[in-house]
Design a protein around this motif. Structure first.
Motif, PDB file in Angstrom:
ATOM      1  N   SER A  24       0.847  -1.195   0.000  1.00  0.00           N
ATOM      2  CA  SER A  24       0.000   0.000   0.000  1.00  0.00           C
ATOM      3  C   SER A  24       0.878   1.239   0.000  1.00  0.00           C
ATOM      4  CB  SER A  24      -0.892   0.020   1.241  1.00  0.00           C
ATOM      5  OG  SER A  24      -1.715  -1.131   1.279  1.00  0.00           O
ATOM      6  N   THR A  25       0.551   2.181  -0.877  1.00  0.00           N
ATOM      7  CA  THR A  25       1.274   3.447  -0.911  1.00  0.00           C
ATOM      8  C   THR A  25       0.281   4.596  -0.942  1.00  0.00           C
ATOM      9  OG1 THR A  25       1.427   3.460  -3.334  1.00  0.00           O
ATOM     10  CG2 THR A  25       3.264   2.469  -2.130  1.00  0.00           C
ATOM     11  N   LEU A  26       0.749   5.736  -0.489  1.00  0.00           N
ATOM     12  CA  LEU A  26      -0.082   6.928  -0.405  1.00  0.00           C
ATOM     13  C   LEU A  26       0.794   8.141  -0.650  1.00  0.00           C
ATOM     14  CD1 LEU A  26      -2.785   8.315   0.541  1.00  0.00           C
ATOM     15  CD2 LEU A  26      -1.829   8.234   2.831  1.00  0.00           C
ATOM     16  N   ASP A  27       0.377   9.007  -1.564  1.00  0.00           N
ATOM     17  CA  ASP A  27       1.111  10.244  -1.809  1.00  0.00           C
ATOM     18  C   ASP A  27       0.809  11.244  -0.702  1.00  0.00           C
ATOM     19  OD1 ASP A  27       2.212   9.302  -4.186  1.00  0.00           O
ATOM     20  OD2 ASP A  27       0.552  10.068  -5.390  1.00  0.00           O
ATOM     21  N   CYS A  28       1.793  12.071  -0.383  1.00  0.00           N
ATOM     22  CA  CYS A  28       1.618  13.108   0.630  1.00  0.00           C
ATOM     23  C   CYS A  28       2.517  14.282   0.289  1.00  0.00           C
ATOM     24  CB  CYS A  28       1.920  12.583   2.030  1.00  0.00           C
ATOM     25  SG  CYS A  28       3.656  12.147   2.301  1.00  0.00           S
ATOM     26  N   VAL A  29       2.362  15.360   1.018  1.00  0.00           N
ATOM     27  CA  VAL A  29       3.232  16.528   0.896  1.00  0.00           C
ATOM     28  C   VAL A  29       3.931  16.700   2.237  1.00  0.00           C
ATOM     29  CG1 VAL A  29       3.317  19.025   0.547  1.00  0.00           C
ATOM     30  CG2 VAL A  29       1.738  17.630  -0.804  1.00  0.00           C
ATOM     31  N   VAL A  30       5.245  16.829   2.191  1.00  0.00           N
ATOM     32  CA  VAL A  30       6.025  17.052   3.408  1.00  0.00           C
ATOM     33  C   VAL A  30       6.070  18.562   3.634  1.00  0.00           C
ATOM     34  CG1 VAL A  30       8.246  16.696   4.551  1.00  0.00           C
ATOM     35  CG2 VAL A  30       7.375  14.976   2.945  1.00  0.00           C
TER      36      VAL A  30
END
Length: 117
Positions: A24-30
């Motif tokens: 499972s992967t999920l894009d995010c903003v740091v």
């Protein structure tokens, strides 16, 4: 007043969270980053495990992270060392897979050479 031991600099990096045996992967903003942790923002509500890998392409690395807090679409993370975790990092997993493939290739070659004698 800053309560962190390592102040975080504001950032806007793309990140990828990997969990569930990296299935499972999920894009995010740091949103901010230091050597000890980060604040991330996600586009939707999702359940995150207590520990996961965070890959940041602009930092050219993968960090093992532990969820510290969660508020809506944002979360605070603390980076852990591989010694603190039962799960190996994505980088280490890739290197291990490459080494195993190389060992298998060498074993096949040794077998070819010894069968010819």
């Amino acid at each position: 007043m800053e309560r962190r031991r390592y102040p975080r600099g504001k950032s806007f990096y793309g990140g990828v969270i990997a969990f569930n045996a990296r299935q499972s992967t999920l894009d995010c903003v740091v949103r901010n980053f230091s050597s000890a942790g980060a604040k991330i923002a996600m586009s939707g509500t999702v359940l995150l495990p207590d520990e996961f890998d965070l890959t940041i392409a602009r930092k050219e690395g993968t960090f093992r992270a532990r969820l510290v807090w969660r508020d809506g679409l944002e979360a605070g993370l603390r980076f852990t060392s591989d010694d603190d975790s039962r799960v190996i990092s994505l980088d280490v997993s890739r290197k291990l897979r490459m080494r195993k493939a190389e060992i298998a290739r060498l074993q096949r070659r040794v077998s070819e050479l010894t069968d010819g004698q």
